[in-house]
Structure formats: C-alpha cells, structure tokens
Design an enzyme around this catalytic site. Sequence first.
Site, PDB file in Angstrom:
ATOM      1  N   SER A  21       4.985   6.880   2.380  1.00 50.45           N
ATOM      2  CA  SER A  21       5.433   5.548   2.791  1.00 50.45           C
ATOM      3  C   SER A  21       4.852   4.493   1.863  1.00 50.45           C
ATOM      4  CB  SER A  21       4.959   5.228   4.218  1.00 50.45           C
ATOM      5  OG  SER A  21       5.368   6.219   5.136  1.00 50.45           O
ATOM      6  N   HIS A  75       1.014   5.290   1.043  1.00 48.38           N
ATOM      7  CA  HIS A  75       0.312   6.156   1.998  1.00 48.38           C
ATOM      8  C   HIS A  75       0.966   7.543   2.016  1.00 48.38           C
ATOM      9  CE1 HIS A  75      -2.243   7.153   5.338  1.00 48.38           C
ATOM     10  NE2 HIS A  75      -1.199   7.658   5.964  1.00 48.38           N
ATOM     11  N   ASN A  93       0.849  -1.193   0.000  1.00 48.73           N
ATOM     12  CA  ASN A  93       0.000   0.000   0.000  1.00 48.73           C
ATOM     13  C   ASN A  93       0.886   1.244   0.000  1.00 48.73           C
ATOM     14  OD1 ASN A  93      -2.332   1.630   0.309  1.00 48.73           O
ATOM     15  ND2 ASN A  93      -2.115   1.629   2.531  1.00 48.73           N
ATOM     16  N   ASP A  96      -2.767   0.765   8.193  1.00 47.39           N
ATOM     17  CA  ASP A  96      -1.449   1.330   7.855  1.00 47.39           C
ATOM     18  C   ASP A  96      -0.391   0.989   8.908  1.00 47.39           C
ATOM     19  OD1 ASP A  96      -2.484   2.495   5.513  1.00 47.39           O
ATOM     20  OD2 ASP A  96      -3.203   4.222   6.627  1.00 47.39           O
TER      21      ASP A  96
END
Length: 195
Positions: free
Chosen positions: A135, A108, A106, A144
């Site tokens: 990130s 972020h 992912n 997260d």
Amino acid sequence: MLTVAVLISGTGSNLRALLDAAADPSFPARIVVVGADRQADGFAHAEHYGIPTFMVPFREFESREDWGDELLAQLDVWQPDLVVLSGLMRLLPAAVVDAWAPRLINTHPAYLPEFPGAHGVRDALAAGATETGASVIVVDGGVDTGPILAQERVPVLPADTEHTLHDRIKPVERRLLIDVVRRVATGDLDLTAIA
Ligand code: GAR
C-alpha cells in the site's frame, strides 16, 4: 517538476527504484535529498546519483519530539514539494505530520488496513493470511491509518518466509510508489483533495 525528499532507515531498495525512475528525463519528479534516522545502507543509492543526504540520528535525541524538530529543520532546508517515507522505521511526532501532511506519503508492505505497523510482513504470516499486499498512503496521526492512494494484493505462498514474502512484495511497492509519485507530479493525483 515535483521535488521529493525521501526518508529511509534501511537498505533503501525502494528508494533505489524511485531514483532509477527519476533518472529518466521524462519522469516528472526529482529526488532532491535523502534523509535517514540512522547511518542507513540506502545512502549509497543517493550517493550513486550524487544526491545530497542528511542524517538525524534518532538515538541522539532526548525525545521523539526533539528528533522531529530537527527533521523538520532539515526538510526546511530543502523545501521539497513531497516527502516520501520509504522504509523509515520511526513514528513521526505530530509536529512533523502537521507540518507536512498531506504532502507526506508512506509505503507499507501489507494491504492496509490489514497488518499495520513495523512488522507488516511478519504479522501477515503469523495470522496465516493467504494473501497480503502493498500500500501507499498519506501519513496521518495514526499508525498506517491515512488515506490509501494505491494498493495491490500479493499472494502468500505456503513455503513463504518473512524474507521471501517481503522480497515479492517489494517490487509491487516500488511500482505503486513510482506511479503515485508520477501521478502527484502530473497533477493526476491531488493530495490536498484526498486528505
Ligand atoms: C519496505 O517494504 C517498506 O514498505 C517497509 O520497509 C521496507 C523498506 O525496504 N516499511 C515499513 O514496514 C513501514 N511500516 P527498503 O529499505 O529495501 O526500501
């Protein structure tokens, strides 16, 4: 060649950057499909490159779990080596995380563990932070909270709005994401050894 599925919700500007990178024959990964939880504007980038898309409309399912099961079924069709969440603004149910982690990453728009969640940019501004960041993480069961694969600081300027700050973070996110995908593809980064 590493095959990648990218999941989005919105404009897909980070997806576009990854598609542009993957269009270079020397890039060691290929995007095989782009999925979304809604009719996302970012599908246009996939269509530009002739890449298939699928939509699993979150609002049409009775539960997050049912939605996740259909997402899993779609991913099963394509059997990618890696799934990239690039602005997918939905929490994945545990079944999806369990099936794909650690091959599930992912991006972020904050320097995790600072400012997790759906409003990373807004929250950094509201906190009066003088710097934030970008990130790329492995997705785990939390919001997260997964292992950090790459991150970089971005300064917050006094006149920043959510929009201007996000616009400066995104190019950093893109660079980190492309680099992580490249390193996973070349074997420099072994996700199974990290998560
Ligand atoms: C990106 O900044 C991504 O990190 C963020 O959404 C944006 C999508 O932009 N994701 C999250 O905040 C997830 N918590 P894009 O659609 O233009 O690529």
